[in-house]
Write a protein that holds these residues in place. Structure first.
Motif, PDB file in Angstrom:
ATOM      1  N   PRO A 120       0.732  -1.168   0.243  1.00  0.00           N
ATOM      2  CA  PRO A 120       0.031   0.063   0.373  1.00  0.00           C
ATOM      3  C   PRO A 120       0.665   1.103   0.200  1.00  0.00           C
ATOM      4  O   PRO A 120       1.445   0.831   0.587  1.00  0.00           O
ATOM      5  CB  PRO A 120      -0.685   0.003   1.414  1.00  0.00           C
ATOM      6  N   VAL A 121       0.035   1.804  -0.671  1.00  0.00           N
ATOM      7  CA  VAL A 121       1.229   3.908  -0.144  1.00  0.00           C
ATOM      8  C   VAL A 121      -0.013   4.964   0.045  1.00  0.00           C
ATOM      9  O   VAL A 121      -1.729   4.478  -0.637  1.00  0.00           O
ATOM     10  CB  VAL A 121       1.675   4.273  -1.657  1.00  0.00           C
ATOM     11  N   TYR A 122       0.464   6.162   0.533  1.00  0.00           N
ATOM     12  CA  TYR A 122      -0.473   6.343   0.915  1.00  0.00           C
ATOM     13  C   TYR A 122       0.296   7.451   0.813  1.00  0.00           C
ATOM     14  O   TYR A 122       1.188   8.181   1.211  1.00  0.00           O
ATOM     15  CB  TYR A 122      -0.636   6.311   2.608  1.00  0.00           C
ATOM     16  N   ARG A 123      -0.527   9.172   0.191  1.00  0.00           N
ATOM     17  CA  ARG A 123      -0.241  10.112  -0.569  1.00  0.00           C
ATOM     18  C   ARG A 123      -0.781  10.990   0.426  1.00  0.00           C
ATOM     19  O   ARG A 123      -2.209  11.747   0.988  1.00  0.00           O
ATOM     20  CB  ARG A 123      -0.836  10.041  -1.728  1.00  0.00           C
ATOM     21  N   TYR A 124       0.213  12.109   0.748  1.00  0.00           N
ATOM     22  CA  TYR A 124      -0.798  12.989   1.214  1.00  0.00           C
ATOM     23  C   TYR A 124      -0.830  14.576   0.837  1.00  0.00           C
ATOM     24  O   TYR A 124       0.944  14.735  -0.157  1.00  0.00           O
ATOM     25  CB  TYR A 124      -0.454  13.256   2.785  1.00  0.00           C
ATOM     26  N   GLY A 181      -3.079   4.485  -4.306  1.00  0.00           N
ATOM     27  CA  GLY A 181      -3.554   3.228  -5.282  1.00  0.00           C
ATOM     28  C   GLY A 181      -3.796   4.145  -6.277  1.00  0.00           C
ATOM     29  O   GLY A 181      -5.244   4.918  -6.651  1.00  0.00           O
ATOM     30  N   VAL A 182      -3.654   3.497  -7.554  1.00  0.00           N
ATOM     31  CA  VAL A 182      -4.496   4.373  -8.772  1.00  0.00           C
ATOM     32  C   VAL A 182      -6.170   2.349  -8.771  1.00  0.00           C
ATOM     33  O   VAL A 182      -5.647   1.483  -9.533  1.00  0.00           O
ATOM     34  CB  VAL A 182      -3.545   3.931 -10.183  1.00  0.00           C
ATOM     35  N   THR A 183      -7.029   3.364  -8.958  1.00  0.00           N
ATOM     36  CA  THR A 183      -8.040   2.756  -9.887  1.00  0.00           C
ATOM     37  C   THR A 183      -9.457   3.444 -10.691  1.00  0.00           C
ATOM     38  O   THR A 183      -8.898   4.311 -10.310  1.00  0.00           O
ATOM     39  CB  THR A 183      -9.397   2.953  -8.196  1.00  0.00           C
ATOM     40  N   ASN A 184      -8.656   2.888 -12.422  1.00  0.00           N
ATOM     41  CA  ASN A 184      -9.842   3.745 -13.154  1.00  0.00           C
ATOM     42  C   ASN A 184      -9.268   4.945 -13.318  1.00  0.00           C
ATOM     43  O   ASN A 184     -10.417   5.487 -13.093  1.00  0.00           O
ATOM     44  CB  ASN A 184     -11.077   3.302 -12.570  1.00  0.00           C
TER      45      ASN A 184
END
Length: 538
Positions: free
Chosen positions: A403-407, A501-504
């Motif tokens: 998992p990656v978490y972006r801020y 993450g990238v979803t669609n």
């Protein structure tokens, strides 16, 4: 030697405990005695994690620390590594600089007994690889320790001491490597944590490496290096990574050419001649205008190949990653002369992007005066640290299976409390009259989030913190503490942080401010910069 006293009060191997309220811990090298803080947190300062890198050990990988008999006092911060004073926001809690500087500090939660297996935060300071130190109050570990986390900060070699390359260094290396000694210092400190942190109540299997600016670059580097594999379980990066044109890592040969050029300019005909210079002479000579600079390089040891290639092949440490940057890492006024206008902005686009200038205007729109200023600031921030950090998250999400978490951190600092002090656009402070510093920023400048994330607002007396600032700090520190403990920043009482993450084609990040919320990432902007033809000059 650094003046850290060694008291022969008890033989080596004494059990953990306290003498007159002073806590002790048994390390692999001997017993250390720290301080009991009023909060109950135990603080150990100036513990050696490697031998002093002096004389023949200058420009060599860190060597094991020497063991001692009796009890070593760990009640004061060791000297910081050799450095000048280029940044106005750095405050240190030690006596000064020294080439003998490979020491670390530990904060242990109240009543954390050996074997308690508490999570560990290993925090790497920022400062452009030329300045900074683990003694700075903004990195203090007491607040995190009160949340049940063992905290470690360190000093490591900087500038010419930490990253110098030269063909003679490669020739004397068994791996034919040269440079990256500062990064190898960090790895040596991580090995110290693996071997010793259990005696302070920490769990060597639950180490989170974290850092800001150069420290964030270092996190991306430790994740990429085979030397650090297995030494940490999670990672946090604040504003920076070894990705993109402006953060590219040169080859060893390129770095060695800089080393030869430097040696020639200071009249040193051999490596022995360079090692004969005093640390003060070397610092002064390397800081002169026009002297070569020494970044990390693909040395064949710490970096077997370029970091981007390591991540691209999925060869990095596969751990959960939380990373982001600030809303005003750099200001658009640095790209233009005078007040920004649509015409001056288009001139910037033409200079940076050539035939793709029209596409740049779609990514950074130029409508009202406020939008022009915002777009130029976004572009300056992206070129400084935003794009590199975004690319790090992208590649790790693509190749790690973690998992990656972006801020995006968006809370501007409040005004300074001292008359004549201006918070400037680089994140530091300037003392003086009107006109002595750039105008104050409107967003969150580079490095502004550190005290918020680590719960250290009270230790920075420059700014007039408000209840809203403490609210933001409680939120950000809560996210960090949860991630350090579980690998997921979410927890009770905090706005939901979506996994990034990238979803669609859609990505969500968290925007940290007084009213923290999830938001869509402006993905098209970073994808525009990610196209090879859009590579910008550093």
């Amino acid at each position: 030697m650094t003046p850290l006293a060694v008291a022969l009060a008890q033989p080596n191997g004494a059990s953990n405990g306290a003498t007159n309220g002073a806590p002790r811990a048994q390390t692999k090298n001997g017993v250390v005695q720290g301080l009991a803080l009023p909060s109950g947190v135990r603080s150990f300062r100036g513990i050696p994690y490697a031998a002093p890198p002096v004389r023949e050990l200058r420009w060599r990988p860190p060597q094991p620390a020497t063991s001692w008999q009796g009890v070593r006092l760990a009640d004061r911060f060791a000297n910081q590594c050799m450095q000048a004073r280029p940044f106005g926001d750095m405050m240190f809690r030690n006596a000064g600089v020294s080439e003998d500087c490979l020491y670390l500090n530990v904060w242990s939660p109240p009543n954390a007994a050996p074997g308690a297996r508490l999570p560990v935060l290993f925090y790497i300071f920022g400062g452009g690889w030329i300045a900074g130190d683990g003694s700075e109050p903004r990195y203090d570990g007491e607040s995190m320790a009160r949340r049940g986390i063992v905290v470690v900060t360190l000093s490591h070699r900087l500038g010419i001491f930490g990253f110098f390359s030269h063909p003679e260094l490669a020739a004397e290396s068994p791996q034919h490597a040269a440079g990256n000694y500062g990064y190898m210092d960090q790895t040596a400190a991580l090995r110290w944590v693996r071997d010793n942190v259990a005696q302070f109540g920490g769990d060597p299997a639950q180490v989170t490496i974290a850092g800001e600016s150069a420290g964030s670059f270092a996190v991306s580097a430790q994740m990429a290096s085979p030397l650090a594999k297995g030494l940490f379980a999670r990672a946090i990066g604040e504003s920076g990574a070894h990705f993109g044109t402006s953060a590219a890592v040169p080859t060893r040969e390129e770095s060695e050419r800089n080393g030869v050029a430097f040696a020639g300019r200071v009249g040193a005909t051999s490596l022995a001649g360079l090692r004969a210079l005093s640390a003060t002479e070397l610092l002064e000579l390397s800081g002169r205008p026009g002297m070569p600079r020494f970044p990390a390089n693909v040395d064949g040891l710490f970096f077997p190949k370029a970091p981007e290639a390591i991540y691209g092949a999925g060869e990095q440490a596969k751990v959960p990653l939380l990373a982001g940057w600030n809303s005003e890492e750099a200001n658009g006024r640095g790209l233009v002369r005078g007040e920004p206008t649509a015409d001056s902005a288009r001139a910037v686009f033409a200079r940076l992007f050539g035939a793709r200038a029209a596409d740049a205007e779609k990514a950074y729109p130029l409508g009202s005066a406020d939008e022009i200023a915002r777009s130029l600031t976004d572009l300056a921030s992206d070129r400084f640290t935003g794009f590199a950090t975004w690319k790090w998250l992208e590649e790790h999400a693509r190749t790690s299976g973690q998992p990656v978490y972006r801020y995006l951190y968006a809370r501007p600092r409040p005004a300074p409390v001292e008359a004549g002090v201006t918070a400037n656009l680089a994140g530091g402070v300037t003392r003086g009259g009107p006109g002595s510093a750039p105008p104050p920023a409107r967003g969150a400048v580079h490095s502004a989030e550190i005290e918020y994330a680590l719960g250290n607002l009270p230790l920075n007396k420059v700014f007039g913190w408000t209840p809203d600032d403490f609210k933001v700090s409680e939120t950000m520190q809560g996210y960090f503490a949860n991630f350090i403990k579980t690998g997921d920043p979410n927890g009770a009482g905090l706005p939901a942080w979506p996994r990034g993450g990238v979803t669609n084609g859609q990505v969500q990040r968290i925007r940290i401010d007084v009213e923290t919320r999830a938001e869509a990432e402006p993905r098209a902007r970073y994808q525009f910069l990610d196209q090879p033809a859009a590579a910008t000059r550093p």
